[in-house]
Design an enzyme around this catalytic site. Structure first.
Site, PDB file in Angstrom:
ATOM      1  CG  HIS A 183      -2.858  -0.030  -5.974  1.00 54.18           C
ATOM      2  ND1 HIS A 183      -1.755  -0.336  -6.735  1.00 54.18           N
ATOM      3  CD2 HIS A 183      -2.419   0.817  -5.011  1.00 54.18           C
ATOM      4  CE1 HIS A 183      -0.690   0.309  -6.256  1.00 54.18           C
ATOM      5  NE2 HIS A 183      -1.079   1.014  -5.204  1.00 54.18           N
TER       6      HIS A 183
ATOM      7  CG  ASP B 252      -4.715  -5.771  -4.375  1.00 53.76           C
ATOM      8  OD1 ASP B 252      -4.028  -6.044  -3.376  1.00 53.76           O
ATOM      9  OD2 ASP B 252      -4.602  -4.715  -5.022  1.00 53.76           O
TER      10      ASP B 252
ATOM     11  CD  GLN C 137      -4.198  -0.532   1.638  1.00 51.89           C
ATOM     12  OE1 GLN C 137      -4.208  -0.514   2.865  1.00 51.89           O
ATOM     13  NE2 GLN C 137      -3.277   0.116   0.935  1.00 51.89           N
TER      14      GLN C 137
ATOM     15  CE  LYS D  62       0.404  -1.363   0.422  1.00 51.90           C
ATOM     16  NZ  LYS D  62       0.578   0.089   0.346  1.00 51.90           N
TER      17      LYS D  62
ATOM     18  CB  CYS E  69      -1.359   3.643  -7.209  1.00 51.00           C
ATOM     19  SG  CYS E  69       0.275   4.186  -6.747  1.00 51.00           S
TER      20      CYS E  69
HETATM   21  N1  PMP Z   1      -2.900  -3.093  -3.997  1.00 56.14           N
HETATM   22  C1  PMP Z   1      -3.367  -2.199  -3.141  1.00 56.14           C
HETATM   23  C2  PMP Z   1      -4.846  -2.163  -2.848  1.00 56.14           C
HETATM   24  C3  PMP Z   1      -2.496  -1.310  -2.515  1.00 56.14           C
HETATM   25  O1  PMP Z   1      -2.978  -0.401  -1.664  1.00 56.14           O
HETATM   26  C4  PMP Z   1      -1.121  -1.387  -2.804  1.00 56.14           C
HETATM   27  C5  PMP Z   1      -0.126  -0.429  -2.164  1.00 56.14           C
HETATM   28  N2  PMP Z   1      -0.513   0.890  -2.107  1.00 56.14           N
HETATM   29  C6  PMP Z   1      -0.680  -2.362  -3.701  1.00 56.14           C
HETATM   30  C7  PMP Z   1      -1.597  -3.209  -4.280  1.00 56.14           C
HETATM   31  C8  PMP Z   1       0.764  -2.500  -4.056  1.00 56.14           C
HETATM   32  O2  PMP Z   1       1.542  -2.819  -2.939  1.00 56.14           O
HETATM   33  P1  PMP Z   1       3.130  -2.703  -2.984  1.00 56.14           P
HETATM   34  O3  PMP Z   1       3.442  -1.308  -3.417  1.00 56.14           O
HETATM   35  O4  PMP Z   1       3.549  -2.991  -1.584  1.00 56.14           O
HETATM   36  O5  PMP Z   1       3.606  -3.725  -3.953  1.00 56.14           O
END
Ligand code: PMP
Length: 408
Positions: free
Chosen positions: A122, A200, A203, A226, A366
């Site tokens: 991401h 990270d 997920q 999430k 993203c």
């Molecule tokens: N890492 C991953 C794998 C994600 O899926 C996301 C959110 N889509 C993020 C980081 C960032 O999370 P947040 O937007 O809640 O800061």
């Protein structure tokens, strides 16, 4: 797992009708639905106990501090860490920026050290490292995940004697590929003891049991929204030995020990990294969300999602007008990306919403480097959580057939 009627009582949004159809929410990787219990807990705290934390001596302030610190203990217990190793942030993005900046600024990384990340990440676990490498004159290396699939032994070949930091997602937010991080970390440590490993967990933490001690990661980042919690609250777990060495990311109230015109010394962990008034409401909501997840059981959640994902893969593979991305096997959990051949994913998502009340995500998620590996600019993405069931998948497949008929 509970019945769909029981989930409707817990998550009021599940009772909603969208364009005359019962809502089917398949956008959980973006954010999950809110349980009433979480919002009630936030309200109860806000209306009866709210004050600023760690400051005043009056009753409300003491209660607010207790709510906030109890939430921290709840998170620590959930991931099996020490309490002072849990730092509250705005979300996974802030957590990852915090690690990247603070670790580079503290001289733990030196100028010819290499940072290794992959092309499945991401942007929140990609761009901060790129920027930090630029600012602090570090080297950044990319493991190219061929066809968008992460391969453990291929990845390990990219560890060199200069690799000093690896940052990797535990579950791809695009393909749902579950990265075997425990094995990966063990194998990296066999090659080099002193590699700092950042996970990270945005997920993974909401969808499977996570034990940071067993995993032996140095850091893990995740977001409350999430995992049934509110937005604006997230977590950074870090090993004490690194957190103690790292420069704070934000400066101001709460994070100091002594301030004078001669200079400033910093507070102990975790407060050193929590400058200013924190999001107590968010922390209270996250603690309640964790309570709900623990009640259902993280093992049960993982099992349920694995079964549902494999059912969905089987059903989606029967639709010959689809192109599915990612491993398409049992290494996937809770997320699947696909496209209707020749149709823009935004059109698919719009039509599914309008014709059937099914909420999915479309776009690059993203993850533009991963889109490049797929040779596309965008995909449709479905993502499950506790309240989804096989019937949702059947309705999705009917919906996709309708969209295909409409557009072909
Ligand atoms: N890492 C991953 C794998 C994600 O899926 C996301 C959110 N889509 C993020 C980081 C960032 O999370 P947040 O937007 O809640 O800061």
């Amino acid at each position: 797992m509970l019945s769909s009627k029981e989930y409707e009582e817990i998550f009021p949004a599940l009772k909603r009708k969208i364009n005359g159809h019962k809502l089917i929410y398949l956008d959980n990787a973006a954010t999950t639905l809110r349980p009433k219990e979480v919002m009630d807990a936030v309200n109860e705290y806000s209306l009866n106990h709210h004050a600023n934390v760690h400051r005043s001596t009056h009753t409300l302030a003491a209660e607010a501090t207790k709510y906030y610190e109890d939430a921290r203990s709840k998170v620590a217990n959930f991931i099996n860490s020490e309490t002072e190793e849990v730092i509250f942030t705005k979300g996974a993005t802030e957590s990852l920026n915090l690690i990247a900046y603070s670790i580079a600024d503290s001289n733990i990384l030196r100028s010819d050290d290499e940072i290794l990340i992959s092309t499945i990440e991401h942007h929140a676990n990609f761009v901060p490292w790129q920027q930090i490498a630029k600012i602090f004159n570090l080297k950044i290396k990319y493991y190219p995940a061929k066809s968008g699939i992460f391969d453990l032994s291929d990845f390990l070949k990219h560890i060199t004697n200069k690799t000093r930091l690896v940052s990797i997602t535990a579950l791809s937010n695009v393909t749902g590929q579950l990265i075997p991080v425990n094995t990966l970390i063990k194998q990296i440590r066999n090659i080099r003891q002193d590699v700092i490993i950042v996970v990270d967990g945005a997920q993974a933490v909401p969808h499977l049991p996570i034990d940071v001690k067993k995993m032996d990661c140095d850091f893990i980042a995740f977001s409350g929204h999430k995992m049934l919690g509110p937005t604006g609250i997230g977590v950074l777990y870090g090993k004490r030995k690194y957190l103690n060495e790292m420069t704070p990311f934000l400066f101001g109230g709460e994070m100091i020990d002594k301030v004078s015109t001669d200079g400033t010394t910093f507070n102990v962990l975790p407060y050193k990294f929590e400058a200013g008034t924190p999001n107590v409401d968010g922390a209270v909501g996250l603690a309640k969300a964790i309570e709900i997840l623990e009640r259902i059981g993280m093992d049960n959640i993982q099992e349920h999602e694995k079964q549902l994902t494999s059912y969905a893969l089987k059903k989606l593979k029967e639709l010959d007008f689809l192109e599915i991305f990612g491993p398409q096997d049992e290494t996937q959990q809770s997320i699947i990306s696909f496209n209707i051949k020749g149709v823009h994913p935004h059109d698919v998502a719009h039509l599914l919403n309008d014709l059937t009340g099914i909420a999915i995500r479309s776009g690059h998620h993203c993850a533009q480097p991963l889109m490049k590996e797929f040779g596309t600019s965008a995909t449709c993405r479905i993502s499950f959580y506790v309240y989804n069931e096989e019937e949702d998948v059947d309705k999705l497949c009917d919906g996709l057939k309708k969209v295909w008929e409409w557009l072909k």
